[in-house]
Write a protein that holds these residues in place. Structure first.
Motif, PDB file in Angstrom:
ATOM      1  N   PHE A  56       0.833  -1.198   0.000  1.00 19.19           N
ATOM      2  CA  PHE A  56       0.000   0.000   0.000  1.00 19.19           C
ATOM      3  C   PHE A  56       0.869   1.250   0.000  1.00 19.19           C
ATOM      4  O   PHE A  56       1.938   1.288   0.616  1.00 19.19           O
ATOM      5  N   HIS A  58       0.115   5.690   0.205  1.00 18.48           N
ATOM      6  CA  HIS A  58      -0.914   6.667   0.525  1.00 18.48           C
ATOM      7  C   HIS A  58      -0.509   7.986  -0.126  1.00 18.48           C
ATOM      8  O   HIS A  58       0.596   8.474   0.118  1.00 18.48           O
ATOM      9  N   ILE A  60      -0.376  11.044   0.240  1.00 19.92           N
ATOM     10  CA  ILE A  60      -0.598  11.861   1.428  1.00 19.92           C
ATOM     11  C   ILE A  60      -0.552  13.361   1.122  1.00 19.92           C
ATOM     12  O   ILE A  60      -1.272  14.147   1.702  1.00 19.92           O
ATOM     13  N   ARG A  64      -4.981  12.031  -1.167  1.00 23.59           N
ATOM     14  CA  ARG A  64      -5.165  11.331   0.113  1.00 23.59           C
ATOM     15  C   ARG A  64      -5.840   9.983  -0.040  1.00 23.59           C
ATOM     16  O   ARG A  64      -6.477   9.487   0.889  1.00 23.59           O
ATOM     17  N   GLN A  65      -5.697   9.385  -1.198  1.00 22.04           N
ATOM     18  CA  GLN A  65      -6.238   8.033  -1.371  1.00 22.04           C
ATOM     19  C   GLN A  65      -5.148   6.994  -1.127  1.00 22.04           C
ATOM     20  O   GLN A  65      -3.985   7.205  -1.479  1.00 22.04           O
ATOM     21  N   TRP A  66      -5.577   5.877  -0.541  1.00 19.18           N
ATOM     22  CA  TRP A  66      -4.696   4.725  -0.407  1.00 19.18           C
ATOM     23  C   TRP A  66      -4.828   3.889  -1.679  1.00 19.18           C
ATOM     24  O   TRP A  66      -5.909   3.804  -2.253  1.00 19.18           O
ATOM     25  N   PRO A  84      -7.600   0.321  -4.248  1.00 16.71           N
ATOM     26  CA  PRO A  84      -7.487  -0.635  -3.139  1.00 16.71           C
ATOM     27  C   PRO A  84      -8.233  -1.959  -3.367  1.00 16.71           C
ATOM     28  O   PRO A  84      -7.804  -2.985  -2.886  1.00 16.71           O
ATOM     29  N   HIS A  85      -9.325  -1.905  -4.082  1.00 15.84           N
ATOM     30  CA  HIS A  85     -10.088  -3.154  -4.193  1.00 15.84           C
ATOM     31  C   HIS A  85      -9.985  -3.804  -5.558  1.00 15.84           C
ATOM     32  O   HIS A  85     -10.680  -4.776  -5.849  1.00 15.84           O
TER      33      HIS A  85
ATOM     34  N   LEU B 736      -5.450  11.112  10.956  1.00  8.52           N
ATOM     35  CA  LEU B 736      -6.202  11.243   9.698  1.00  8.52           C
ATOM     36  C   LEU B 736      -5.846  10.102   8.736  1.00  8.52           C
ATOM     37  O   LEU B 736      -6.723   9.472   8.150  1.00  8.52           O
ATOM     38  N   SER B 737      -4.542   9.812   8.599  1.00  4.24           N
ATOM     39  CA  SER B 737      -4.128   8.711   7.714  1.00  4.24           C
ATOM     40  C   SER B 737      -4.707   7.388   8.183  1.00  4.24           C
ATOM     41  O   SER B 737      -5.120   6.550   7.378  1.00  4.24           O
ATOM     42  N   GLU B 740      -8.375   7.220   7.298  1.00  9.20           N
ATOM     43  CA  GLU B 740      -8.520   7.013   5.851  1.00  9.20           C
ATOM     44  C   GLU B 740      -8.196   5.577   5.469  1.00  9.20           C
ATOM     45  O   GLU B 740      -8.839   4.989   4.599  1.00  9.20           O
ATOM     46  N   TYR B 741      -7.203   5.008   6.138  1.00 10.14           N
ATOM     47  CA  TYR B 741      -6.830   3.619   5.856  1.00 10.14           C
ATOM     48  C   TYR B 741      -8.013   2.693   6.114  1.00 10.14           C
ATOM     49  O   TYR B 741      -8.368   1.862   5.275  1.00 10.14           O
ATOM     50  N   GLN B 744     -10.930   3.461   3.576  1.00  8.49           N
ATOM     51  CA  GLN B 744     -10.698   3.156   2.156  1.00  8.49           C
ATOM     52  C   GLN B 744     -10.354   1.699   1.922  1.00  8.49           C
ATOM     53  O   GLN B 744     -10.659   1.144   0.880  1.00  8.49           O
ATOM     54  N   ILE B 745      -9.708   1.067   2.891  1.00  6.67           N
ATOM     55  CA  ILE B 745      -9.200  -0.277   2.649  1.00  6.67           C
ATOM     56  C   ILE B 745      -9.942  -1.339   3.444  1.00  6.67           C
ATOM     57  O   ILE B 745     -10.358  -2.359   2.900  1.00  6.67           O
ATOM     58  N   TRP B 747     -12.805  -1.061   5.694  1.00  8.29           N
ATOM     59  CA  TRP B 747     -14.277  -1.025   5.718  1.00  8.29           C
ATOM     60  C   TRP B 747     -14.828  -0.069   4.659  1.00  8.29           C
ATOM     61  O   TRP B 747     -15.492   0.937   4.982  1.00  8.29           O
ATOM     62  N   PRO B 748     -14.591  -0.375   3.398  1.00 10.69           N
ATOM     63  CA  PRO B 748     -15.072   0.540   2.358  1.00 10.69           C
ATOM     64  C   PRO B 748     -16.591   0.610   2.314  1.00 10.69           C
ATOM     65  O   PRO B 748     -17.163   1.533   1.749  1.00 10.69           O
TER      66      PRO B 748
END
Lengths: 88, 998
Positions: A56, A58, A60, A64-66, A84-85, B736-737, B740-741, B744-745, B747-748
């Motif tokens: 992964f 980020h 940042i 701000r998307q992983w 991510p998915h 915050l990170s 977001e984790y 986004q990853i 529990w989307p």
């Protein structure tokens, strides 16, 4: 300095990103009974791969998307980046 | 002093402009366009320094970056700069330089005794000698080695110069402006590509500056000048001299250091000394050329022994003779160009060629000029200490293992040429493979890993016509890939002399009974015998041999020594060179100033600075600031002669007695919005969140998956699907990170958004028994009673017409409120609070008083939540929900976490009620027990309790709960203190928490 293609923003310099660890590890579901061993594997145990590694990152200092990056840990070659998915 | 070695006409220097300079205190002059090296040679100075290990006299060996010797200490504009290469430093008016690594001076150097002790200083000497006794290391060996080691002296003054960084993108980066670089740059630029052409020297042209060739109907130099002028005029081309591309990094990023003002007496105000370019190139053309290989013979490091190509460059570029009685010792044709150049300038050289008599264009020309040539002859030894005086020469046998009768001939310089070593550093740094070419007995770039192409002599092409043909094609093909254009340039025709084959011979055997030192690495004093010892002692890998002997290390990085070392290892081991392999080429190719790497990120520019909207008010009211992460926060507000202790005590006391106001803008703030926000918070925090009503705040603790506390703070339900989360100042970005984790990853499926709102709100905490009265005055229309706005209540309202949020939360343990307004109204809010608060004796308080208040209340903060403690350790178990799962919950079952004697937070009071306990002190049972004293825990935070007027600390100690009431010791080995203490509850003041609810 790596050049990383964020799946949302395109190619940007590494300084905009933060590394986020092994992307093949799945968090156990909430409220699920699991053994100590399973939990420890999730929390602590990581393979230190030589070669292709799915990880992964980020974005940042950007969107701000992983997202996922498939990178060679010895040559830093980046083969693919995924949302991510998405699967390889 | 007159310039006895200066030619009358030859060279590219400007004889009409004299430049005076000083070397080792003595005044000289040179001309505009000289380097320090060429100007010294013109004045007959050949002794510039002393070698690293044996302190042997050192002269000049090259004419540029290849020189391993000529490091000097430069004084420029009152700054002293170490390890400057005299062969690269351009002369400027008033330049001053000094020799290094010698004492008392370069002519008589005490360290030179090492030269006579050298049989005691073999390879691995340091590893073998300074091992025992162990106690000698700090007191005797290390200080001695430190004093003896190194070249220049680093200035202790801050660097006054400016350095800058620049990021650049281009289609083609071309590293080197020799014929191959110029040709590929021109060909690509004409085809529309965005090109950067970088040359490390001041002058463009590389080998064209010194070789006797014609391109089209011009000389090589005229052609180079013409093309460079045209390139400079093209909008798609950047041409830089004094710019060294020193590193090839990942994904085609290269770094180049450009020296902008080092050739001038001082930098002007607006020009940096150096600029570091980070260049992301689509394609890289490596045209870094090649460096002449030395030949190895006895005392081949004596000043006056130098590369034949350097001798030629000194004549052709600088109009300087390196000697008037030259010997030229070669295994190939290129040294004949040097011989011819000497002859043209009226000097008679003697050429010693290790090969059997043969003919070629160059050899024939030399013969026609009546140059004396001795084939099958070699230099066996150079005689002379501070300068070559004569050479022992001899005939060499066919198989190159035996030498004939030694004969002495007088000379004042020996110009050596062992053929050419392609400079493949960049190609290898890129991750590309290398291959050994038997044709040229050197390594060449093989399969590329990144988008790079090596051209010209760096790729082993030594013939100019082939170089141009290939480089024009490479430039076209690469640009065509990017621009899709098809403007092809025709390659000009070259007139050049053909060369014959070089001899595979580099190391002259020792004459019977002689033990001359034959040097491979001139910078690190590594000789043939050192390599032999290393191999005898069992070192096999070339990487190990390098480190054991220091071959190819330091600033030189083996530019001249690498291949001769490998050749020797392969001869001794009876292997071919490719089996021996080569050591790794690592950036930087040449030394880079630390200043250039740091750039403008110094002092206050080293990191971004964050200020609250009320910052100028704090400044105007005598605030003393402290760094809190990137923020600047008032630590205390100084009154009169107060110090930190007095001021923070006064401020904290005023909060306990009256009312205080603290700028809490820096707290992290995150908006959590969406229909699943409550569920999300319920998973993120350890306590229950599903039933928090709108208009209420709740304190929450979040863990990492390993069960360690990550952060704490309050979160308020602003409306049905909208929560306002606060974090600690330090953890705001991490939290915050983290959120977001999970969103986004992990529990989307949760419909929640998070965004940082830290900068959107200005915050003021109003704390103290009189805070309600003040609040009521600030918000006259609001019901501020305990019922109207209860503990943990929240309202949205207006502060004199300005939108405001009030949270009834407290960090100080007093009745307290936090008022937030939009950032641009922050100062307005603050001034209103101060103005209206006057009648309640309000005082602003800083972080020091804030700490005092929270410590004596036993509230945990960053020093307790230090990434090592669990909720149990911090007595936060009341916040752990048993009913629901949350991040990190499964880890809390870990045996170690629930062990009965696990650490726990406690309070610590010194028995004398006077001595402050230093933060970080150990808590021990008996301060006088045998070392190492078993440690029970550590003091995490200390303050002067304003409630009880004595010192108070928080500590996290083993089995803390059962320690309360015990008398122990706080030990601070750093401050050399041992303080008898009593363990008390961490909730020192108002343990029941009645004040906050009053």
């Amino acid at each position: 300095m790596l050049y990383i293609k964020c799946p949302y923003c395109g190619i940007r310099a590494q300084t905009e990103f933060a590394y986020g660890g092994d992307a093949t590890v799945k968090r156990p579901e909430l409220n699920k009974e699991i053994t100590d061993k399973e939990w420890d594997e999730f929390v602590y145990l990581r393979k230190s791969l030589r070669g292709k590694h799915l990880e992964f990152w980020h974005h940042i200092s950007g969107c701000r998307q992983w997202f996922k990056v498939q990178r060679d840990t010895t040559t830093h070659e980046i083969f693919k980046t995924l949302k991510p998915h998405e699967e390889l | 002093m007159s310039q006895n070695f200066r030619l009358e006409k030859e060279g590219l220097i400007n004889r009409s402009k004299k430049i005076s300079f000083k070397f080792n205190g003595k005044s000289f002059f040179g001309y505009e366009g000289d380097t320090l090296a060429s100007a010294l040679i013109a004045n007959g100075v050949h002794l510039v320094g002393r070698s690293f290990k044996y302190h042997r006299p050192r002269g000049f060996f090259g004419a540029g970056v290849d020189d391993p010797y000529a490091l000097v200490q430069l004084i420029r504009n009152n700054e002293s700069i170490p390890n400057v290469k005299a062969t690269e430093q351009e002369l400027f008016e008033g330049l001053e330089a000094k020799s290094v690594n010698c004492w008392p001076n370069v002519n008589f150097d005490i360290g030179g005794i090492n030269n006579f002790l050298r049989i005691f200083l073999p390879a691995g000497f340091y590893y073998k000698t300074f091992m025992w006794p162990k106690s000698f290391w700090y007191k005797i060996y290390e200080p001695f080695i430190r004093k003896a080691a190194g070249f220049g002296v680093v200035s202790h003054e801050p660097d006054k110069e400016r350095y800058e960084h620049k990021y650049e993108y281009c289609d083609l980066l071309i590293t080197g402006s020799g014929p191959s670089g110029i040709a590929s740059a021109y060909s690509a630029a004409k085809n529309g590509a965005k090109v950067i052409l970088a040359e490390d020297k001041p002058r463009f042209g590389g080998s064209l500056l010194t070789s006797d060739v014609n391109i089209g109907n011009e000389s090589g130099k005229e052609w180079a000048d013409k093309i460079i002028t045209e390139l400079k005029s093209m909008p798609n081309v950047v041409v830089k001299n004094r710019a060294q591309v020193f590193g090839y990094y990942d994904h085609n990023m290269l770094v180049m250091s450009e020296r902008l003002t080092e050739h001038l007496p001082k930098s002007d105000k607006f020009t940096p000394k150096q600029k570091l370019w980070y260049i992301r190139a689509k394609e890289v053309v490596i045209s870094s050329g090649s460096i002449e290989r030395p030949l190895v013979f006895g005392n081949n490091d004596t000043p006056g022994v130098l590369l034949s190509s350097a001798a030629k460059e000194y004549m052709k570029v600088y109009g300087v003779l390196v000697g008037k009685k030259p010997i030229i010792f070669t295994n190939n044709d290129s040294a004949y160009e040097t011989a011819i150049e000497f002859k043209k300038n009226g000097i008679d050289p003697v050429v010693l060629d290790s090969r059997k008599e043969l003919s070629s264009d160059l050899i024939n020309e030399a013969k026609n000029l009546n140059i004396k040539i001795k084939f099958e002859h070699v230099v066996v030894n150079a005689n002379g200490y501070r300068k070559v005086k004569s050479a022992d020469i001899a005939k060499i046998s066919d198989d190159k293992t035996a030498i004939g009768k030694v004969e002495k001939i007088e000379c004042d310089c020996i110009c050596v040429s062992g053929f050419w070593t392609p400079t493949i550093h960049l190609a290898s740094q890129s991750g590309g493979k290398t291959k050994f070419s038997k044709e040229i007995d050197a390594f060449l770039p093989d399969k590329s890993k990144q988008n790079e192409t090596t051209v010209g002599s760096a790729n082993g092409i030594f013939n100019l016509q082939d170089t141009l043909n290939n480089s024009f094609e490479v430039g076209y093909n690469l640009s065509n890939k990017i621009t899709k254009k098809e403007n092809k340039q025709s390659t000009p025709t070259v007139v050049e002399k053909k060369s014959s084959k070089h001899d595979k011979f580099w190391c002259v055997p020792l004459p019977e009974g002689k033990k001359y030192k034959r040097f491979l690495d001139f910078q690190n004093d590594v000789s043939v015998s050192d390599i032999e010892i290393a191999l005898k002692e069992g070192y096999r890998s070339i990487e190990h041999v390098k480190r054991y002997t220091t071959l190819g290390m330091a600033t030189d990085q083996g530019k001249t020594s690498n291949l001769n070392g490998l050749q020797l290892v392969s001869n001794i081991e009876n292997k071919v060179v490719p089996e021996v392999g080569h050591t790794t080429f690592r950036p930087p190719y040449t030394p880079v100033s630390i200043g250039a790497i740091v750039g403008r990120e110094i002092g206050k520019h080293s990191k971004p600075l964050r200020k609250s909207p009320m910052h100028s008010w704090h400044e105007n009211n005598n605030a003393v600031f402290v760094d809190a992460g990137l923020w600047l926060r008032p630590r205390y507000y100084k009154r009169g002669n107060e110090n930190l202790f007095d001021a923070s005590k006064r401020e904290a006391m005023n909060v306990r007695k009256n009312v205080g106001v603290c700028d809490v803008t820096t707290l992290g703030k995150i908006d959590v919005k969406g229909p699943d926000a409550a569920e999300f918070l319920n998973r993120v925090y350890t306590n229950a969140w599903l039933k928090l009503p709108v208009g209420k705040a709740r304190y929450g603790v979040m863990l990492r998956e390993d069960g360690i506390v990550m952060d704490d703070g309050t979160t308020t339900r602003v409306s049905e699907n909208h929560y306002h989360m606060t974090t600690t100042t330090a953890q705001a970005a991490n939290v915050l990170s983290h959120l977001e984790y999970y969103l986004q990853i992990v529990w989307p499926e949760l419909n929640v958004n998070v965004v940082s709102t830290t900068e959107q709100w200005a915050g003021a905490a109003i704390a103290g028994p009189k805070s309600r009265d003040l609040l009521q005055k600030l918000f006259p229309d609001l019901d501020c009673s305990n019922e109207g706005l209860p503990f943990m209540g929240f309202v949205e309202t207006k502060l004199f017409g300005v939108y405001a949020r009030i949270f009834r939360i407290s960090f100080s343990g007093e009745l307290a409120y936090e008022v937030n307004v939009e950032s641009n109204n922050g100062n307005f809010m603050w001034e209103k609070i101060i103005e209206i608060g006057e009648e309640y004796k309000i005082q602003p308080y800083g972080t020091e008083a804030l700490s005092t208040l929270r410590i004596e209340m036993g509230h945990v903060a960053g020093s307790e939540l230090d990434g090592r403690t669990t909720p149990y350790d911090n007595s936060l178990e009341g916040l752990l929900s048993k009913k629901k799962d949350f991040i990190g919950k499964r880890s809390l079952q870990k045996e170690a976490f629930i062990a009965s004697k696990r650490e726990k937070i406690v309070g610590v009071v010194p028995l004398d009620k006077k001595t402050s306990i230093p933060e970080g002190s150990y808590i021990v049972r008996d301060a006088n027990s045998k070392l190492p004293i078993p440690k029970l825990g550590h003091v995490s935070a200390s303050c002067w309790s304003v409630e009880y007027d004595n010192p108070f600390s928080l500590a996290i100690i083993k089995d803390g709960k059962n320690m309360i009431g015990q008398k122990l010791f706080a030990l601070s080995p750093l401050k050399n203190k041992s303080i008898p203490v009593e363990i008390v509850s961490s909730h020192y003041v108002d343990p029941k928490g009645e004040r906050v609810r009053s």
